[in-house]
Design an enzyme around this catalytic site. Structure first.
Site, PDB file in Angstrom:
ATOM      1  N   ASP A 120      51.051  10.289   1.790  1.00  0.00           N
ATOM      2  CA  ASP A 120      51.437   8.917   1.495  1.00  0.00           C
ATOM      3  C   ASP A 120      52.625   8.975   0.518  1.00  0.00           C
ATOM      4  O   ASP A 120      53.004  10.039   0.038  1.00  0.00           O
ATOM      5  CB  ASP A 120      50.264   8.102   0.934  1.00  0.00           C
ATOM      6  CG  ASP A 120      50.503   6.598   1.136  1.00  0.00           C
ATOM      7  OD1 ASP A 120      51.651   6.203   1.437  1.00  0.00           O
ATOM      8  OD2 ASP A 120      49.550   5.809   0.992  1.00  0.00           O
TER       9      ASP A 120
HETATM   10  C1  BGC Z   1      51.425   2.878   1.525  1.00  0.00           C
HETATM   11  C2  BGC Z   1      51.368   3.328   2.963  1.00  0.00           C
HETATM   12  C3  BGC Z   1      52.683   3.109   3.642  1.00  0.00           C
HETATM   13  C4  BGC Z   1      53.762   3.834   2.858  1.00  0.00           C
HETATM   14  C5  BGC Z   1      55.127   3.735   3.485  1.00  0.00           C
HETATM   15  C6  BGC Z   1      52.640   3.437   0.813  1.00  0.00           C
HETATM   16  O1  BGC Z   1      52.802   2.852  -0.448  1.00  0.00           O
HETATM   17  O2  BGC Z   1      50.244   3.246   0.867  1.00  0.00           O
HETATM   18  O3  BGC Z   1      50.348   2.634   3.633  1.00  0.00           O
HETATM   19  O4  BGC Z   1      52.633   3.541   4.966  1.00  0.00           O
HETATM   20  O5  BGC Z   1      53.812   3.285   1.561  1.00  0.00           O
HETATM   21  O6  BGC Z   1      55.665   2.472   3.375  1.00  0.00           O
END
Ligand code: BGC
Length: 695
Positions: free
Chosen positions: A238
């Site tokens: 993530d």
């Molecule tokens: C979130 C994810 C997301 C990623 C990319 C993160 O802050 O937890 O769910 O896919 O950002 O935008």
């Protein structure tokens, strides 16, 4: 450069000069947040013509509930209990995103959530592993189709592995501490279902579980995911979750964080830039064996190959295609249908709804009634609030003949009652007051946890002030999580849960309010009476002291243990009855499949759809079992008077449990089945599992 393939960078609209230089040097495996056919094609062109190895880029984006045609938020889609519609919605989202050059979506989010304080409950399918698994698989099929090379397809990402929804206190990013049993029974099944449906990638979560951050957990990312489940795609971290291993306190340096994550099984590093900046020296020093790097690179390249990017790096995208596909009329049409199915009729005393089409004066009141941005909810992709039709607009268009009065009453989080007088005056003139209340679109989603579950600001006071006029009130809720609205449930005769329904909010809502469409949604999550009941979920175990009149039992002194609206609940303008519950055999062997059939009849005066729900309970086992667990469901549309007999199959998958040694087994003994229109009540039957098949 091999490690470059493992580097995923975020762009701000377009890659900057530095980022393009990195692409030329082979130091970027993909971008996220780069969208639009022109911009994506340009970046892809640089990668495949100006870099030494000419490897195309992965282009990822959070296409959560639509790209430009915004559908209901995922929690609302789950309330449709209609996996085909949800699959179709994901297909449209994928088609639009792919036309705009995106080849990879960070969806579905399949995290089970038992705590409505957690804002990201909006992005998932609620509290139940069975429903969650069905929806997870439907979304993966929708995004990916049968061939990832198709110009309609984007690669799906099952996220956030694992148990991100178990955050303590419902506070986003917080510690998770669950037993292996709860992890395996409740949290893990939807990820597994997404993988079984073919999800090409998995995202490792921000959270720790019992002391080990997910993004550095070999047990999760290698043992469970690859050895047990046979996952062959790649794992992406993530956003900076590799770097965050330092804040977790398991890595002393960036290099250590990178080594931990890569060796645990995180193949691609989102935004931390650790793999590309810090790991080369670690690999050269022999602290990470080269085969570990090669394996991760191979997985990422295999993903690109599966998308067909080596043959067509643009994946069929073009500016013309983008123009013709985005917000196509048939996409809006589908968005409307899914929105109609997602609406849940929570309460309808005295058949207050539907509104009579010749209601002459309707007062529409509340801060959500005419709010375009809120209608889209959180993570609205590249959706544009200007595309959304608000509840007020939808109602005005439908009630062409009647007088529609409108007063905002207050802002969503206002603390002043300055607008109440106008709202009350309008309500007094009207036959019915329709209050559209709830949360702003960004009060749920990421980093949007709440400590309370009431209506924000002074909306509760507005509701009570309008109610006090004596004009009949209909409450329409827009929110990204269950709210605790005991007062409304006690006083307001009709309540519709409308979540955030996307671009077609207004027409969908109006069609249900005026009875053109009969509501059929069912809650995918329990609605508590008060925040103090949280976590509250239907599939709890019994305890040694289930609540009773006796003081020394498991309950509260100031509140019933029951929720205000249970999981699976949802009313209709017609009525359904269930009869003839039949089990294929009184006894089965552990490996057998049991057939269950039941007849459902529309006993009311309108056509409508019922979601028939099948639950099971293992009465006595070697470990405690849920009081009931969803094991099947079917949506069925019936004309007045019409009956349908439905068949379900109970297999070892639904009847099994993890024993004390964490082996999945079906244990002999008595099982109960329940069939009905919610998780409460229903017809009951019983059968036995016997070690020796005796029939
Ligand atoms: C979130 C994810 C997301 C990623 C990319 C993160 O802050 O937890 O769910 O896919 O950002 O935008």
């Amino acid at each position: 450069m091999k490690l470059g393939q493992l580097n995923l960078l975020s762009v701000d609209n377009r890659p900057n000069e530095e980022q393009l230089a990195l692409v030329r040097q082979g130091k970027v495996g993909g971008f996220l947040n780069l969208t639009g056919a022109a911009a994506t094609r340009e970046a892809q062109r640089v990668a495949v013509t100006e870099s030494r190895l000419k490897v195309p880029l992965l282009l990822g984006h959070d296409v959560i509930h639509g790209y430009r045609t915004i559908f209901p938020i995922p929690l609302a889609e789950a309330a449709s209990w209609d996996p085909e519609a949800v699959e179709d919605a994901a297909r449209v989202a994928g088609r639009e995103a792919a036309a705009a050059g995106v080849n990879w979506t960070f969806a579905p989010m399949v995290d089970i959530a038992r705590d409505p304080r957690w804002g990201r409950i909006a992005e998932g399918s609620g509290e139940d592993p069975y429903l969650g698994s069905v929806m997870a698989a439907a979304r993966v099929r929708g995004f990916q189709g049968t061939d990832l090379r198709s110009p309609d397809a984007v690669m799906a990402t099952a996220k956030h592995f694992a148990a991100y929804g178990g955050a303590e206190g419902g506070r986003d990013y917080n510690t998770v501490d669950v037993s292996e049993r709860t992890l395996r029974e409740i949290y893990l099944p939807p990820y597994r279902a997404a993988i079984a449906a073919g999800a090409g990638s998995v995202m490792s979560a921000f959270n720790e579980i019992g002391g080990v951050p997910s993004s550095s957990s070999p047990w999760l990312l290698t043992q469970v995911l690859r050895r047990e489940w046979g996952f062959r795609g790649f794992v992406v971290s993530d956003w900076t979750s590799v770097e965050e291993l330092r804040a977790h306190g398991v890595a002393a340096s960036r290099a250590d964080a990178g080594k931990l994550a890569l060796e645990a099984g995180v193949d691609m590093d989102m935004v931390s830039r650790i793999y590309v900046d810090d790991l080369p020296a670690v690999v050269r020093a022999g602290r990470i064996p080269l085969p570990v790097v090669n394996t991760a690179v191979r997985r990422v390249l295999r993903g690109k190959a599966a998308l067909g990017l080596f043959a067509d790096p643009y994946h069929g995208s073009s500016v013309e295609r983008e123009r013709s596909v985005l917000l196509a009329p048939e996409h809006r049409q589908l968005a409307r249908r899914v929105a109609q199915e997602a609406i849940v009729l929570l309460k309808n005393d005295g058949q207050r709804l539907p509104l009579s089409p010749d209601a002459r004066t309707v007062a529409v009141i509340g801060p959500l009634a005419d709010d375009r941005a809120a209608a889209l909810g959180s993570w609205p992709g590249r959706g544009d609030p200007q595309d959304a039709v608000t509840p007020l607009e939808g109602i005005k268009a439908r009630a062409a003949g009647g007088r529609i009065l409108y007063a905002k009453g207050c802002g969503i989080t206002d603390t002043a009652a300055a607008g109440f007088a106008e709202a009350v005056a309008l309500a007094r003139q009207a036959e019915v007051a329709l209050l559209v209340l709830g949360e702003a679109g960004d009060m749920s989603g990421e980093a949007a946890s709440r400590s309370t579950l009431g209506l924000p600001g002074v909306q509760q006071q507005l509701l009570e002030a309008v109610y006090a006029t004596g004009t009949p009130v209909v409450l329409v809720l827009m929110n990204g999580r269950p709210l605790a609205l005991q007062w409304a449930a006690d006083h307001v005769p009709a309540i519709l849960e409308a979540w955030f329904l996307g671009v077609e909010t207004g027409p969908a809502l109006a069609s249900v309010l005026f009875g053109d469409v009969n509501p059929s949604g069912k809650l995918p999550v329990t609605f508590p009476r008060a925040v103090g009941q949280v976590p509250i979920y239907y599939n709890h175990t019994n305890t040694g002291r289930p609540p009773s009149a006796d003081k020394y039992t498991s309950k509260y002194v100031d509140l019933p243990v029951s929720p205000v609206f249970p999981f699976g609940h949802g009313l209709s303008y017609t009525t359904f009855t269930f009869s003839d519950l039949r089990l294929g055999a009184p006894r089965v062997a552990p490996a057998d499949t049991l057939r269950v059939s039941v007849t459902v009849t529309n006993t009311g005066a309108r056509e409508g759809a019922e979601v028939v729900q099948l639950y099971v309970k293992d009465e006595v086992a070697s470990v405690t079992r849920p009081v009931r667990a969803l094991a099947g469901f079917r949506r069925v549309s019936l004309r007045p008077g019409e009956s349908r007999t439905l068949q379900f199959r109970l297999t070892p998958k639904e009847l099994g449990l993890y024993d004390q040694r964490m082996r999945f087994v079906v244990e002999p003994g008595t099982f109960r089945v329940f069939v009905g229109g919610s998780s409460v009540g229903g017809l009951e039957g019983e059968f036995e599992v016997r070690a020796q098949a005796a029939r």
